[in-house]
Write a protein that holds these residues in place. Structure first.
Motif, PDB file in Angstrom:
ATOM      1  N   ALA A 181      23.029  16.819  43.930  1.00 27.08           N
ATOM      2  CA  ALA A 181      23.127  17.402  45.265  1.00 27.08           C
ATOM      3  C   ALA A 181      24.563  17.757  45.604  1.00 27.08           C
ATOM      4  O   ALA A 181      25.506  17.036  45.269  1.00 27.08           O
ATOM      5  CB  ALA A 181      22.587  16.420  46.302  1.00 27.08           C
ATOM      6  N   THR A 182      24.729  18.889  46.261  1.00 27.80           N
ATOM      7  CA  THR A 182      26.042  19.340  46.705  1.00 27.80           C
ATOM      8  C   THR A 182      25.947  19.785  48.153  1.00 27.80           C
ATOM      9  O   THR A 182      24.856  19.879  48.722  1.00 27.80           O
ATOM     10  CB  THR A 182      26.543  20.516  45.852  1.00 27.80           C
ATOM     11  OG1 THR A 182      25.610  21.605  45.968  1.00 27.80           O
ATOM     12  CG2 THR A 182      26.678  20.113  44.392  1.00 27.80           C
ATOM     13  N   GLY A 183      27.089  20.059  48.742  1.00 27.64           N
ATOM     14  CA  GLY A 183      27.096  20.624  50.079  1.00 27.64           C
ATOM     15  C   GLY A 183      27.468  19.626  51.149  1.00 27.64           C
ATOM     16  O   GLY A 183      27.650  18.425  50.904  1.00 27.64           O
ATOM     17  N   ASN A 206      26.414  15.731  51.399  1.00 29.85           N
ATOM     18  CA  ASN A 206      24.991  15.681  51.074  1.00 29.85           C
ATOM     19  C   ASN A 206      24.754  14.775  49.874  1.00 29.85           C
ATOM     20  O   ASN A 206      25.243  15.043  48.779  1.00 29.85           O
ATOM     21  CB  ASN A 206      24.483  17.097  50.789  1.00 29.85           C
ATOM     22  CG  ASN A 206      23.019  17.113  50.371  1.00 29.85           C
ATOM     23  OD1 ASN A 206      22.267  16.199  50.694  1.00 29.85           O
ATOM     24  ND2 ASN A 206      22.627  18.146  49.654  1.00 29.85           N
ATOM     25  N   SER A 207      23.980  13.701  50.076  1.00 24.63           N
ATOM     26  CA  SER A 207      23.679  12.767  48.990  1.00 24.63           C
ATOM     27  C   SER A 207      22.386  13.107  48.267  1.00 24.63           C
ATOM     28  O   SER A 207      22.071  12.494  47.241  1.00 24.63           O
ATOM     29  CB  SER A 207      23.576  11.350  49.548  1.00 24.63           C
ATOM     30  OG  SER A 207      22.425  11.210  50.369  1.00 24.63           O
ATOM     31  N   ASP A 250      17.266   9.772  56.382  1.00 21.73           N
ATOM     32  CA  ASP A 250      18.072   8.705  55.779  1.00 21.73           C
ATOM     33  C   ASP A 250      19.565   9.018  55.892  1.00 21.73           C
ATOM     34  O   ASP A 250      20.384   8.132  56.177  1.00 21.73           O
ATOM     35  CB  ASP A 250      17.700   8.523  54.307  1.00 21.73           C
ATOM     36  CG  ASP A 250      16.345   7.863  54.124  1.00 21.73           C
ATOM     37  OD1 ASP A 250      15.850   7.257  55.089  1.00 21.73           O
ATOM     38  OD2 ASP A 250      15.781   7.965  53.017  1.00 21.73           O
ATOM     39  N   GLN A 251      19.935  10.265  55.666  1.00 24.26           N
ATOM     40  CA  GLN A 251      21.351  10.623  55.709  1.00 24.26           C
ATOM     41  C   GLN A 251      21.897  10.593  57.139  1.00 24.26           C
ATOM     42  O   GLN A 251      23.055  10.222  57.357  1.00 24.26           O
ATOM     43  CB  GLN A 251      21.563  11.998  55.081  1.00 24.26           C
ATOM     44  CG  GLN A 251      21.268  12.027  53.582  1.00 24.26           C
ATOM     45  CD  GLN A 251      21.912  13.211  52.893  1.00 24.26           C
ATOM     46  OE1 GLN A 251      23.130  13.284  52.781  1.00 24.26           O
ATOM     47  NE2 GLN A 251      21.082  14.133  52.426  1.00 24.26           N
ATOM     48  N   ALA A 252      21.071  10.985  58.106  1.00 27.24           N
ATOM     49  CA  ALA A 252      21.504  10.909  59.503  1.00 27.24           C
ATOM     50  C   ALA A 252      21.755   9.460  59.902  1.00 27.24           C
ATOM     51  O   ALA A 252      22.752   9.135  60.557  1.00 27.24           O
ATOM     52  CB  ALA A 252      20.464  11.553  60.412  1.00 27.24           C
ATOM     53  N   ALA A 309      14.940  17.451  52.586  1.00 28.70           N
ATOM     54  CA  ALA A 309      16.230  17.182  51.964  1.00 28.70           C
ATOM     55  C   ALA A 309      17.032  18.474  51.951  1.00 28.70           C
ATOM     56  O   ALA A 309      16.473  19.571  51.880  1.00 28.70           O
ATOM     57  CB  ALA A 309      16.051  16.650  50.554  1.00 28.70           C
ATOM     58  N   ALA A 310      18.364  18.330  52.011  1.00 33.49           N
ATOM     59  CA  ALA A 310      19.236  19.503  52.032  1.00 33.49           C
ATOM     60  C   ALA A 310      19.454  20.049  50.628  1.00 33.49           C
ATOM     61  O   ALA A 310      19.587  19.290  49.668  1.00 33.49           O
ATOM     62  CB  ALA A 310      20.573  19.142  52.654  1.00 33.49           C
TER      63      ALA A 310
END
Length: 366
Positions: A283-285, A298-299, A305-307, A357-358
């Motif tokens: 993942a990137t970004g 971005n994981s 979960d990331q928030a 997911a991003a």
């Protein structure tokens, strides 16, 4: 305009006036200070009975407020409780018959090791507790014209929606063949075991089959689901409609087997666990939470979960993509649906944080 319509219009006008006077809070915020069950718009429920029938489950009987519209067997509701000053909501399926005469709802909640709400209810629920309640939702339900032969399969806490189906069918006097096949580690882990035995004794067309995966004695079957269990429990399963709810292993095993034997169209399922979201190691970004002014690398994990990892507390309910509590607007970027794998690059789109997911840079309005 009829007298009934004029009365209703007058009542709505008065309600709007009262709410305008109560601004910036809704009138229900003031009423709950006097009586939490006195509401104008909010749907709530009071716990009237608490039973703990196994070491890790609690069965609650709830009396909803007048806004409750009822449910169909198999559907779910969202329950909200305040824990340490923060309201948390989770989804649970009523276990009672949809025809229950007093209009109350029965929920059986299993206390999962990491379950904040389930652990709280298991330890603290007592008569008089008032919870927020949503209207029933979900597509896991039987057709209005009940199938002649029905196989109900459940495992663990997945027992609740199919138990509701069973109780509903028996209340309706259904006279077709019914098999209730339930999987548990041991006999002690079977919620409603005594009632199930009594129902089977009282109804000639019902067979209850208990399968234990961690106990070699007692019960009717042992080990995990397979063709031999299916033949033993319901040799007529090819002519039946099957309703399934349980942990991922059981769900996967039954689905794969029904696919192999050509009965996939006769299998109806309910998910009650979140999709397994494996973080994308490539993942990137950058994630930008625009309303909060927070950014994070971005994981590859879900946006919910990331928030949370970034210190934010977005609203959520089921964490499995069925209640839409965590919906937020993606203002830019590309996201991937963790359930389906589909991607979405359109701006200003509502997305579900728990199953999205991003893919690269993404901005979300939270």
């Amino acid at each position: 305009m009829t007298l009934q319509t004029r009365t209703r219009t007058r009542r709505l006008s008065l309600m709007s006036l009262f709410e305008a006077m109560a601004s910036p809070h809704q009138i229900d915020r003031y009423l709950e200070l006097v009586n939490p069950m006195a509401t104008v718009r909010d749907l709530r429920a009071e716990v009237t009975e608490v039973r703990r029938t196994t070491a890790d489950t609690v069965t609650l009987t709830l009396r909803p407020t007048r806004q409750w519209r009822g449910f169909e067997a198999g559907q779910f509701v969202q329950i909200g409780v305040v824990i340490d000053g923060v309201r948390h909501t989770r989804c649970y399926s009523p276990a009672c018959s949809q025809h229950r005469s007093d209009g109350h709802i029965e929920l059986t909640v299993k206390a999962h090791p990491q379950g904040l709400v389930s652990q709280y209810l298991h330890a603290n629920a007592e008569p008089g507790l008032v919870v927020s309640l949503s209207q029933a939702d979900g597509v896991f339900r039987m057709p209005a014209r009940r199938p002649e032969k029905i196989l109900l399969i459940s495992g663990g806490s997945g027992i609740t929606p199919v138990l509701s189906m069973l109780r509903t069918l028996l209340d309706e006097g259904h006279d077709g063949e019914i098999t209730f096949l339930h999987y548990a580690d041991t006999e002690r882990g079977v919620a409603h075991r005594v009632e199930l035995a009594q129902l089977a004794a009282d109804h000639d067309n019902l067979r209850v089959v208990l399968a234990y995966t961690g106990q070699s004695d007692g019960g009717d079957l042992h080990g995990f689901f397979g063709q031999e269990h299916l033949e033993a429990a319901a040799p007529w399963h090819g002519e039946a409609q099957t309703y399934l709810c349980g942990p991922p292993g059981l769900m996967r095993g039954v689905r794969e087997h029904y696919d192999r034997i050509g009965l996939a169209e006769r299998l109806h399922t309910e998910e009650f666990t979140a999709p397994v979201a494996v973080a994308d190691s490539d993942a990137t970004g950058l994630l930008t939470f625009t309303a909060s002014g927070v950014t994070a690398q971005n994981s590859g994990a879900s946006l919910l979960d990331q928030a949370e990892a970034a210190g934010l507390t977005p609203e959520f309910g089921c964490r499995m993509g069925i209640c839409f509590s965590c919906t937020a607007v993606k203002t830019s970027g590309c996201t991937r649906n963790l359930r389906t794998g589909e991607t979405d690059s359109d701006p200003d789109q509502p997305i579900q944080l728990c199953i999205s997911a991003a893919v690269g840079d993404v901005s979300v309005d939270i």
